[in-house]
Design a protein around this motif. Structure first.
Motif, mmCIF file in Angstrom:
data_model
loop_
_atom_site.group_PDB
_atom_site.id
_atom_site.type_symbol
_atom_site.label_atom_id
_atom_site.label_comp_id
_atom_site.label_asym_id
_atom_site.label_seq_id
_atom_site.Cartn_x
_atom_site.Cartn_y
_atom_site.Cartn_z
ATOM 1 N N TYR A 121 40.145 -153.569 12.606
ATOM 2 C CA TYR A 121 41.129 -152.480 12.521
ATOM 3 C C TYR A 121 40.555 -151.078 12.720
ATOM 4 N N PHE A 122 39.230 -150.961 12.651
ATOM 5 C CA PHE A 122 38.671 -149.608 12.770
ATOM 6 C C PHE A 122 38.776 -149.086 14.198
ATOM 7 N N GLU A 123 39.311 -147.902 14.321
ATOM 8 C CA GLU A 123 39.313 -147.177 15.595
ATOM 9 C C GLU A 123 39.080 -145.721 15.245
ATOM 10 N N PRO A 124 38.126 -145.074 15.891
ATOM 11 C CA PRO A 124 37.835 -143.697 15.451
ATOM 12 C C PRO A 124 38.963 -142.724 15.791
ATOM 13 N N TYR A 125 39.126 -141.726 14.931
ATOM 14 C CA TYR A 125 40.071 -140.637 15.185
ATOM 15 C C TYR A 125 39.440 -139.738 16.251
ATOM 16 N N LEU A 126 40.239 -139.329 17.247
ATOM 17 C CA LEU A 126 39.691 -138.477 18.311
ATOM 18 C C LEU A 126 39.875 -137.006 17.979
ATOM 19 N N LEU A 127 38.818 -136.230 18.201
ATOM 20 C CA LEU A 127 38.938 -134.764 18.054
ATOM 21 C C LEU A 127 39.381 -134.195 19.395
ATOM 22 N N THR A 128 40.389 -133.339 19.373
ATOM 23 C CA THR A 128 40.912 -132.840 20.654
ATOM 24 C C THR A 128 41.161 -131.339 20.660
ATOM 25 N N ASP A 129 40.968 -130.681 19.525
ATOM 26 C CA ASP A 129 41.414 -129.289 19.435
ATOM 27 C C ASP A 129 40.542 -128.283 20.178
ATOM 28 N N ILE A 130 39.253 -128.608 20.327
ATOM 29 C CA ILE A 130 38.360 -127.612 20.936
ATOM 30 C C ILE A 130 38.396 -127.727 22.455
ATOM 31 N N ARG A 131 38.722 -126.647 23.100
ATOM 32 C CA ARG A 131 38.711 -126.635 24.557
ATOM 33 C C ARG A 131 37.479 -125.872 25.031
ATOM 34 N N ARG A 132 36.974 -126.293 26.204
ATOM 35 C CA ARG A 132 35.726 -125.685 26.700
ATOM 36 C C ARG A 132 35.935 -124.188 27.001
ATOM 37 N N SER A 133 35.082 -123.377 26.418
ATOM 38 C CA SER A 133 35.064 -121.949 26.745
ATOM 39 C C SER A 133 33.690 -121.433 26.347
ATOM 40 N N ASP A 134 33.315 -120.266 26.877
ATOM 41 C CA ASP A 134 31.969 -119.764 26.595
ATOM 42 C C ASP A 134 31.708 -119.642 25.100
ATOM 43 N N SER A 135 32.704 -119.161 24.372
ATOM 44 C CA SER A 135 32.500 -118.909 22.947
ATOM 45 C C SER A 135 32.466 -120.202 22.138
ATOM 46 N N LYS A 136 33.003 -121.288 22.691
ATOM 47 C CA LYS A 136 33.071 -122.525 21.904
ATOM 48 C C LYS A 136 32.280 -123.656 22.542
ATOM 49 N N GLU A 137 31.352 -123.330 23.414
ATOM 50 C CA GLU A 137 30.617 -124.361 24.156
ATOM 51 C C GLU A 137 29.917 -125.343 23.203
ATOM 52 N N ALA A 138 29.219 -124.792 22.187
ATOM 53 C CA ALA A 138 28.455 -125.652 21.277
ATOM 54 C C ALA A 138 29.392 -126.591 20.506
ATOM 55 N N LEU A 139 30.499 -126.034 20.073
ATOM 56 C CA LEU A 139 31.461 -126.833 19.312
ATOM 57 C C LEU A 139 32.111 -127.901 20.196
ATOM 58 N N PHE A 140 32.342 -127.521 21.447
ATOM 59 C CA PHE A 140 32.933 -128.469 22.397
ATOM 60 C C PHE A 140 31.976 -129.646 22.616
ATOM 61 N N ARG A 141 30.655 -129.320 22.743
ATOM 62 C CA ARG A 141 29.653 -130.381 22.918
ATOM 63 C C ARG A 141 29.610 -131.302 21.693
ATOM 64 N N LEU A 142 29.726 -130.694 20.522
ATOM 65 C CA LEU A 142 29.710 -131.479 19.277
ATOM 66 C C LEU A 142 30.935 -132.404 19.231
ATOM 67 N N GLN A 143 32.053 -131.876 19.650
ATOM 68 C CA GLN A 143 33.275 -132.693 19.703
ATOM 69 C C GLN A 143 33.076 -133.888 20.643
ATOM 70 N N GLU A 144 32.424 -133.619 21.787
ATOM 71 C CA GLU A 144 32.158 -134.701 22.749
ATOM 72 C C GLU A 144 31.215 -135.740 22.165
ATOM 73 N N LEU A 145 30.181 -135.234 21.475
ATOM 74 C CA LEU A 145 29.189 -136.125 20.858
ATOM 75 C C LEU A 145 29.881 -137.076 19.870
ATOM 76 N N TYR A 146 30.767 -136.511 19.072
ATOM 77 C CA TYR A 146 31.500 -137.325 18.099
ATOM 78 C C TYR A 146 32.431 -138.307 18.811
ATOM 79 N N ASN A 147 33.189 -137.797 19.797
ATOM 80 C CA ASN A 147 34.137 -138.675 20.497
ATOM 81 C C ASN A 147 33.428 -139.803 21.252
ATOM 82 N N GLU A 148 32.175 -139.547 21.628
ATOM 83 C CA GLU A 148 31.392 -140.603 22.306
ATOM 84 C C GLU A 148 30.745 -141.552 21.285
ATOM 85 N N GLN A 149 31.070 -141.360 20.028
ATOM 86 C CA GLN A 149 30.624 -142.212 18.916
ATOM 87 C C GLN A 149 29.108 -142.183 18.703
ATOM 88 N N LYS A 150 28.479 -141.040 19.016
ATOM 89 C CA LYS A 150 27.047 -140.895 18.740
ATOM 90 C C LYS A 150 26.913 -140.279 17.342
#
Lengths: 253, 193
Positions: A121-150
């Motif tokens: 039954y486990f399926e990870p919750y997806l993070l979707t709120d952060i959109r790529r922009s210069d000011s949020k690049e690091a956070l966007f990468r972190l969101q990707e890292l999490y969504n890729e289940q690393k």
């Protein structure tokens, strides 16, 4: 999140032709001058057109059924042979259905340990709120890292992000909890989920119940999992309601 | 089946009650399908063509009726016949067949873009596959809002949600999930470029 929701709603109202003249003019002006906003609108439009096409497909099926109903005549067995063929088909279908039922039950019994139910039954919750922009690049990468289940890499970074904030957002707390859960740190996961509850964020109430129940399953405590599922079982509109009903049935076997 | 006036049909078709809508679609079928089937058959079509064209015409009519600013300036029969005629002409042209049609009744002008919705584009097909993966509640909320054009309060009532706010939250979450899936889809990633 609510600001983003307001913008999404504004775009929806524009695309559905629900804005008054003043708002529509304001919308068009922003559309012309703001490239990022224009991209958001383009994506939302694609989504809306896809949903409309989905609705059309659904309506077409309804119309095909109505066609059958309006134009069909009752079918009668023409002779004894066709009746015998019908009986044979029914017997074969009954046999196959029985076989399938037996097979499904055998599989269900196999997958009934708490750990196996967690995996099922486990399926990870997806993070979707952060959109790529210069000011949020690091956070966007972190969101990707999490969504890729690393999760091994993601969890300390998420914790760092949370530590830097005064008001910790529920979606990142949930991501931290899920990462901990997948890294077998069940106690830590439960603490993150608890924090969301303490924040009183209504939007994540169902997700918290669901992942807490899964955490209890993972730690081998099906009784607590069952108790935690109760609120999802009682609220038919809750997220994960259907999975909760299914899971509860399996826990009760 | 009871007799319904065009006004009653239109009002039932646009009501938030899906059973009422389907009842009116059935009324439209009973009242107009044989007429359209006869027209298609006289113009080189089969009964399967007639059913397909008639169903597509009802979809176009339904979508028109659901837009807030729709006014019916002729009878429903004239409107549906005009859509069917245009759809059938388009199909004959696509198959490079003779495209002269003798009108059965008077017609009205139908904007080509309202007929275009019947042709599903490639990108829409990919998004439809993603919507299939969303789960039935999300599918229902999203189609009720974007296709059937219901308000949040009506959706909350239809789906037995505790409040309008629950419906709003549900829709927002479903759209978030869909957006994530679209941005994750190699075939759709170019949308935001």
């Amino acid at each position: 999140m609510s600001k983003e929701r307001d913008i999404d709603q504004w775009i929806d109202d524009y695309l559905l032709g629900r804005l008054d003249k003043g708002s529509e003019q304001q919308f068009r002006k922003r559309l012309e001058g703001d490239e990022a906003f224009a991209k958001l609108v383009a994506l939302r439009k694609e989504m809306q057109e896809g949903i409309e096409a989905f609705g059309r497909k659904d309506l077409k099926e309804t119309l095909k059924n109505i066609h059958q109903e309006v134009t069909s005549t009752p079918v009668k067995a023409k002779n004894k042979n066709s009746l015998l063929s019908l009986i044979a088909v029914v017997l074969i279908i009954t046999f196959l259905a029985g076989l399938a039922w037996w097979w499904m039950n055998a599989n269900k019994k196999q997958a009934s340990s708490p750990e196996q139910l967690y995996l099922a039954y486990f399926e990870p919750y997806l993070l979707t709120d952060i959109r790529r922009s210069d000011s949020k690049e690091a956070l966007f990468r972190l969101q990707e890292l999490y969504n890729e289940q690393k999760y091994t890499e993601a969890l300390p970074l998420i914790q760092g992000h949370l530590d830097s904030l005064v008001n910790q957002p529920s979606d990142w707390l949930l991501a931290a909890g899920i990462s901990a859960l997948e890294l077998n740190k069940t106690g830590e996961a439960l603490r993150y989920f608890e924090q969301i509850t303490n924040n009183g964020d209504f939007n994540f109430k169902d997700e918290v119940h669901w992942y807490r129940a899964l955490a209890y399953l993972k730690s081998g405590d099906p009784e607590k999992a069952g108790v935690t599922l109760q609120s999802l079982l009682e609220d038919k509109s809750a997220d994960h309601h259907k999975e909760a009903v299914e899971l509860m049935e399996k826990l009760n076997k | 089946m009871d007799q319904f006036s065009d006004e009653q049909i239109l009002s039932g078709l646009t009501s938030e009650d899906k059973n009422r809508r389907n009842q009116m679609l059935k009324v439209l079928y009973t009242q107009h399908f044989s007429f359209i089937a006869n027209f298609i058959s006289k113009n080189n079509g089969t009964s399967a063509d007639a059913a397909d064209i008639f169903q597509d015409a009802l979809i176009v009519f339904y979508e028109k009726a659901k837009t807030g600013n729709f006014t019916l300036n002729c009878t429903i029969r004239t409107f549906i016949y005009s859509i069917c005629k245009n759809l059938w002409l388009n199909r004959l042209r696509n198959h490079k067949k003779q495209t002269t049609i003798n009108d059965e009744i008077s017609t009205i002008a139908i904007e080509p873009e309202s007929l275009d919705v019947i042709n599903t584009k490639e990108r829409q097909k990919v998004i439809m596959q993603l919507i299939e993966k969303l789960g039935s509640d999300c599918q229902k909320v999203l189609t009720l809002y974007y296709f059937d054009r219901l308000r949040m309060k009506e959706i909350a009532e239809q789906m037995n949600f505790a409040s309008e706010q629950v419906a709003k939250n549900k829709k927002a979450k479903c759209m978030q999930k869909l957006r994530a899936m679209i941005l994750d889809s190699p075939r759709l990633k170019d949308i935001l470029k």
